[in-house]
Design a protein around this motif. Structure first.
Motif, PDB file in Angstrom:
ATOM      1  N   TRP A   5      29.944  17.726  -3.523  1.00  0.00           N
ATOM      2  CA  TRP A   5      30.131  16.863  -4.703  1.00  0.00           C
ATOM      3  C   TRP A   5      28.793  16.282  -5.151  1.00  0.00           C
ATOM      4  CZ3 TRP A   5      34.720  17.705  -6.590  1.00  0.00           C
ATOM      5  CH2 TRP A   5      35.243  16.890  -7.579  1.00  0.00           C
ATOM      6  N   ALA A   6      27.995  15.820  -4.173  1.00  0.00           N
ATOM      7  CA  ALA A   6      26.676  15.271  -4.489  1.00  0.00           C
ATOM      8  C   ALA A   6      25.760  16.346  -5.061  1.00  0.00           C
ATOM      9  CB  ALA A   6      26.061  14.658  -3.234  1.00  0.00           C
ATOM     10  N   ALA A   7      25.784  17.545  -4.454  1.00  0.00           N
ATOM     11  CA  ALA A   7      24.926  18.620  -4.938  1.00  0.00           C
ATOM     12  C   ALA A   7      25.300  19.043  -6.353  1.00  0.00           C
ATOM     13  CB  ALA A   7      25.013  19.819  -3.989  1.00  0.00           C
ATOM     14  N   LEU A   8      26.596  19.057  -6.663  1.00  0.00           N
ATOM     15  CA  LEU A   8      27.033  19.404  -8.018  1.00  0.00           C
ATOM     16  C   LEU A   8      26.568  18.370  -9.041  1.00  0.00           C
ATOM     17  CD1 LEU A   8      30.679  20.653  -7.308  1.00  0.00           C
ATOM     18  CD2 LEU A   8      28.708  22.048  -7.942  1.00  0.00           C
ATOM     19  N   ASP A   9      26.342  17.137  -8.574  1.00  0.00           N
ATOM     20  CA  ASP A   9      25.819  16.090  -9.450  1.00  0.00           C
ATOM     21  C   ASP A   9      24.297  16.063  -9.483  1.00  0.00           C
ATOM     22  OD1 ASP A   9      28.238  15.167 -10.359  1.00  0.00           O
ATOM     23  OD2 ASP A   9      28.427  13.560  -8.882  1.00  0.00           O
ATOM     24  N   GLY A  10      23.665  17.016  -8.794  1.00  0.00           N
ATOM     25  CA  GLY A  10      22.211  17.087  -8.803  1.00  0.00           C
ATOM     26  C   GLY A  10      21.526  16.213  -7.783  1.00  0.00           C
ATOM     27  N   ARG A  11      22.287  15.714  -6.786  1.00  0.00           N
ATOM     28  CA  ARG A  11      21.701  14.880  -5.747  1.00  0.00           C
ATOM     29  C   ARG A  11      21.633  15.632  -4.426  1.00  0.00           C
ATOM     30  NH1 ARG A  11      25.335  11.682  -4.670  1.00  0.00           N
ATOM     31  NH2 ARG A  11      26.795  11.896  -6.407  1.00  0.00           N
ATOM     32  N   GLU A  12      20.646  15.270  -3.617  1.00  0.00           N
ATOM     33  CA  GLU A  12      20.509  15.854  -2.283  1.00  0.00           C
ATOM     34  C   GLU A  12      20.884  14.849  -1.210  1.00  0.00           C
ATOM     35  OE1 GLU A  12      17.087  18.372  -1.513  1.00  0.00           O
ATOM     36  OE2 GLU A  12      16.586  18.321  -3.652  1.00  0.00           O
ATOM     37  N   PHE A  13      21.671  13.855  -1.584  1.00  0.00           N
ATOM     38  CA  PHE A  13      22.168  12.859  -0.632  1.00  0.00           C
ATOM     39  C   PHE A  13      23.528  12.374  -1.107  1.00  0.00           C
ATOM     40  CE2 PHE A  13      19.588  10.816  -3.839  1.00  0.00           C
ATOM     41  CZ  PHE A  13      20.362   9.746  -4.266  1.00  0.00           C
ATOM     42  N   VAL A  14      24.360  11.969  -0.164  1.00  0.00           N
ATOM     43  CA  VAL A  14      25.717  11.514  -0.451  1.00  0.00           C
ATOM     44  C   VAL A  14      25.718  10.006  -0.624  1.00  0.00           C
ATOM     45  CG1 VAL A  14      28.070  11.325   0.476  1.00  0.00           C
ATOM     46  CG2 VAL A  14      26.756  13.429   0.799  1.00  0.00           C
ATOM     47  N   ILE A  15      26.487   9.517  -1.604  1.00  0.00           N
ATOM     48  CA  ILE A  15      26.675   8.087  -1.808  1.00  0.00           C
ATOM     49  C   ILE A  15      28.146   7.740  -1.588  1.00  0.00           C
ATOM     50  CG2 ILE A  15      24.735   7.946  -3.427  1.00  0.00           C
ATOM     51  CD1 ILE A  15      26.742   7.920  -5.725  1.00  0.00           C
ATOM     52  N   PRO A  16      28.464   6.468  -1.365  1.00  0.00           N
ATOM     53  CA  PRO A  16      29.860   6.094  -1.113  1.00  0.00           C
ATOM     54  C   PRO A  16      30.823   6.522  -2.211  1.00  0.00           C
ATOM     55  CG  PRO A  16      28.412   4.287  -0.497  1.00  0.00           C
ATOM     56  CD  PRO A  16      27.542   5.319  -1.153  1.00  0.00           C
ATOM     57  N   ASP A  17      30.370   6.547  -3.457  1.00  0.00           N
ATOM     58  CA  ASP A  17      31.255   6.948  -4.559  1.00  0.00           C
ATOM     59  C   ASP A  17      31.745   8.383  -4.394  1.00  0.00           C
ATOM     60  OD1 ASP A  17      31.072   4.491  -5.704  1.00  0.00           O
ATOM     61  OD2 ASP A  17      29.697   5.068  -7.313  1.00  0.00           O
ATOM     62  N   ASP A  18      30.931   9.232  -3.771  1.00  0.00           N
ATOM     63  CA  ASP A  18      31.374  10.617  -3.529  1.00  0.00           C
ATOM     64  C   ASP A  18      32.599  10.625  -2.620  1.00  0.00           C
ATOM     65  OD1 ASP A  18      29.217  11.702  -5.004  1.00  0.00           O
ATOM     66  OD2 ASP A  18      27.904  11.561  -3.262  1.00  0.00           O
ATOM     67  N   LEU A  19      32.592   9.761  -1.617  1.00  0.00           N
ATOM     68  CA  LEU A  19      33.725   9.691  -0.687  1.00  0.00           C
ATOM     69  C   LEU A  19      34.969   9.150  -1.367  1.00  0.00           C
ATOM     70  CD1 LEU A  19      31.912   8.272   2.499  1.00  0.00           C
ATOM     71  CD2 LEU A  19      32.385  10.652   1.927  1.00  0.00           C
ATOM     72  N   THR A  20      34.819   8.087  -2.147  1.00  0.00           N
ATOM     73  CA  THR A  20      35.998   7.480  -2.769  1.00  0.00           C
ATOM     74  C   THR A  20      36.591   8.382  -3.854  1.00  0.00           C
ATOM     75  OG1 THR A  20      34.529   6.238  -4.259  1.00  0.00           O
ATOM     76  CG2 THR A  20      35.271   5.127  -2.257  1.00  0.00           C
ATOM     77  N   GLU A  21      35.741   9.142  -4.561  1.00  0.00           N
ATOM     78  CA  GLU A  21      36.259  10.061  -5.570  1.00  0.00           C
ATOM     79  C   GLU A  21      37.094  11.174  -4.940  1.00  0.00           C
ATOM     80  OE1 GLU A  21      33.641  11.672  -8.544  1.00  0.00           O
ATOM     81  OE2 GLU A  21      32.379   9.873  -8.505  1.00  0.00           O
ATOM     82  N   LEU A  22      36.753  11.554  -3.710  1.00  0.00           N
ATOM     83  CA  LEU A  22      37.425  12.665  -3.045  1.00  0.00           C
ATOM     84  C   LEU A  22      38.529  12.214  -2.096  1.00  0.00           C
ATOM     85  CD1 LEU A  22      34.227  14.734  -2.234  1.00  0.00           C
ATOM     86  CD2 LEU A  22      36.068  15.462  -3.770  1.00  0.00           C
ATOM     87  N   LEU A  23      38.709  10.925  -1.952  1.00  0.00           N
ATOM     88  CA  LEU A  23      39.630  10.427  -0.931  1.00  0.00           C
ATOM     89  C   LEU A  23      41.058  10.917  -1.158  1.00  0.00           C
ATOM     90  CD1 LEU A  23      39.351   8.659   1.584  1.00  0.00           C
ATOM     91  CD2 LEU A  23      40.207   6.733   0.233  1.00  0.00           C
ATOM     92  N   VAL A  24      41.545  10.857  -2.388  1.00  0.00           N
ATOM     93  CA  VAL A  24      42.929  11.291  -2.647  1.00  0.00           C
ATOM     94  C   VAL A  24      43.089  12.796  -2.480  1.00  0.00           C
ATOM     95  CG1 VAL A  24      44.711  11.489  -4.431  1.00  0.00           C
ATOM     96  CG2 VAL A  24      43.559   9.306  -4.058  1.00  0.00           C
ATOM     97  N   PRO A  25      42.270  13.653  -3.105  1.00  0.00           N
ATOM     98  CA  PRO A  25      42.469  15.095  -2.900  1.00  0.00           C
ATOM     99  C   PRO A  25      42.266  15.559  -1.470  1.00  0.00           C
ATOM    100  CG  PRO A  25      40.478  14.675  -4.183  1.00  0.00           C
ATOM    101  CD  PRO A  25      41.211  13.395  -4.109  1.00  0.00           C
ATOM    102  N   VAL A  26      41.425  14.884  -0.692  1.00  0.00           N
ATOM    103  CA  VAL A  26      41.174  15.314   0.681  1.00  0.00           C
ATOM    104  C   VAL A  26      42.166  14.702   1.667  1.00  0.00           C
ATOM    105  CG1 VAL A  26      39.492  15.301   2.581  1.00  0.00           C
ATOM    106  CG2 VAL A  26      38.727  15.735   0.246  1.00  0.00           C
ATOM    107  N   PHE A  27      42.596  13.467   1.429  1.00  0.00           N
ATOM    108  CA  PHE A  27      43.438  12.762   2.409  1.00  0.00           C
ATOM    109  C   PHE A  27      44.929  12.785   2.090  1.00  0.00           C
ATOM    110  CE2 PHE A  27      40.532   9.533   4.802  1.00  0.00           C
ATOM    111  CZ  PHE A  27      39.797  10.582   5.305  1.00  0.00           C
ATOM    112  N   ALA A  28      45.297  12.713   0.821  1.00  0.00           N
ATOM    113  CA  ALA A  28      46.688  12.396   0.467  1.00  0.00           C
ATOM    114  C   ALA A  28      47.703  13.373   1.055  1.00  0.00           C
ATOM    115  CB  ALA A  28      46.835  12.326  -1.055  1.00  0.00           C
TER     116      ALA A  28
END
Length: 325
Positions: free
Chosen positions: A266-289
């Protein structure tokens, strides 16, 4: 494309992934989030479960991904009479050689489309467990490795539909993400009527990447930096699901691992080479639910109790300080 070449740069990653997203987006109108999630699963070495009512493009999305990548593809139509051996393969006696030979099943491909997976029996569904987790199949005591990369894109109808079998918890836990397509908006549906009256949009897709390119993209995503603070945040989110009174079954350690892997892509698709907390919260429902179960009686509080519980968890779990990323 040769996968033995040098490692790719962030700009090459962005260019190649943009080409794949554009190619799939030409077939899947108005669903950029679903297309992005599907690509994230592929590059995070996970598997994707698409759940929705019939006719909204679940299988079309899976086939569009396959058509955009020059890789081996097999489609399995799951039906009540499908046998586990049809999926994994069987040993057949060769009277000439006087020994048993292994005949690979439909799962031996780089992209496997498991169509309407919950229309088959639990016994047949379980045939995918080892393949999805370990990238191999064991038949008659012999282990057979699967191609690399390996992605299962499964579609399923809602459980209320006639003739469906619920996926067991162990099977759902093998899927990195579960997404829903949803109905298209009016403009996208009208465009579909004009474009698909006489032409199959899949026929116009030409591959924009091959298996070697995908392996290089996967290698780049693996190297995306995750700080200890972000790792601690992912663990805190996972542990909060296990202690939540509104949830009967919390997230597994596998879920935590896959959340971080997906966040790297998710971070790489946004052009970043590091993960931020927002990456986790954006993916929480599709990955956990899809891995969680609501506590008994909680369903009376709303139509989506698991999603509501995850929203409350995000609100109360402390976000790490920016300086610690």
């Amino acid at each position: 494309m040769d996968d033995t070449g040098p490692e790719i740069t962030a700009e090459q990653f962005r260019t190649q992934t943009s080409a794949i997203l554009t190619s799939v987006g030409e077939v899947i109108d108005g669903k950029p989030d679903a297309v992005r999630s599907a690509l994230a699963c592929l590059l995070a070495e996970g598997h994707l479960l698409i759940e929705d009512v019939p006719g909204v493009g679940k299988t079309m999305l899976a086939r569009a991904i396959a058509a955009s990548i020059d890789a081996t593809v097999r489609r399995i139509q799951f039906t009540p009479d499908l046998l586990p051996g049809d999926v994994t393969g069987v040993s057949v006696y060769n009277p000439v050689e006087r020994e048993f030979e292994f005949k690979p099943g439909a799962v031996f491909a780089q992209i496997v489309i498991a169509d309407e997976i919950n229309r088959s029996s639990p016994k047949t569904q379980s045939a995918l467990l080892e393949a999805m987790e370990e990238g191999q199949v064991t038949v008659d005591g012999r282990t057979h490795p699967l191609p690399d990369p390996f992605l299962v894109v499964a579609t399923q109808n809602p459980l209320e539909m006639e003739g469906t079998y619920a996926l067991p918890e162990a099977q759902r836990d093998r899927f990195m993400m579960r997404i829903s397509m949803g109905y298209p908006d009016a403009a996208a549906e009208a465009l579909m009527l004009r474009q698909r009256d006489s032409v199959n949009p899949l026929a116009a897709i030409t591959p924009v990447a091959d298996a070697g390119a995908i392996r290089r993209l996967i290698g780049f995503a693996r190297a995306v930096h995750v700080s200890s603070a972000v790792e601690e945040y992912a663990v805190a989110l996972s542990q909060a699901t296990r202690a939540d009174p509104n949830l009967h079954l919390g997230a597994s350690p596998r879920a935590t691992l896959q959340l971080v892997r997906a966040a790297k892509v998710w971070a790489a698709l946004d052009g970043r080479e590091f993960v931020i907390p927002d990456d986790l919260t954006e993916l929480l429902v599709p990955v956990f639910a899809h891995r969680l179960l609501p506590a008994r009686g909680v369903h009376r509080a709303g139509a989506q109790p698991v999603e509501a519980a995850l929203g409350q968890i995000v609100d109360r779990v402390r976000v790490p300080l920016a300086a610690r990323f």
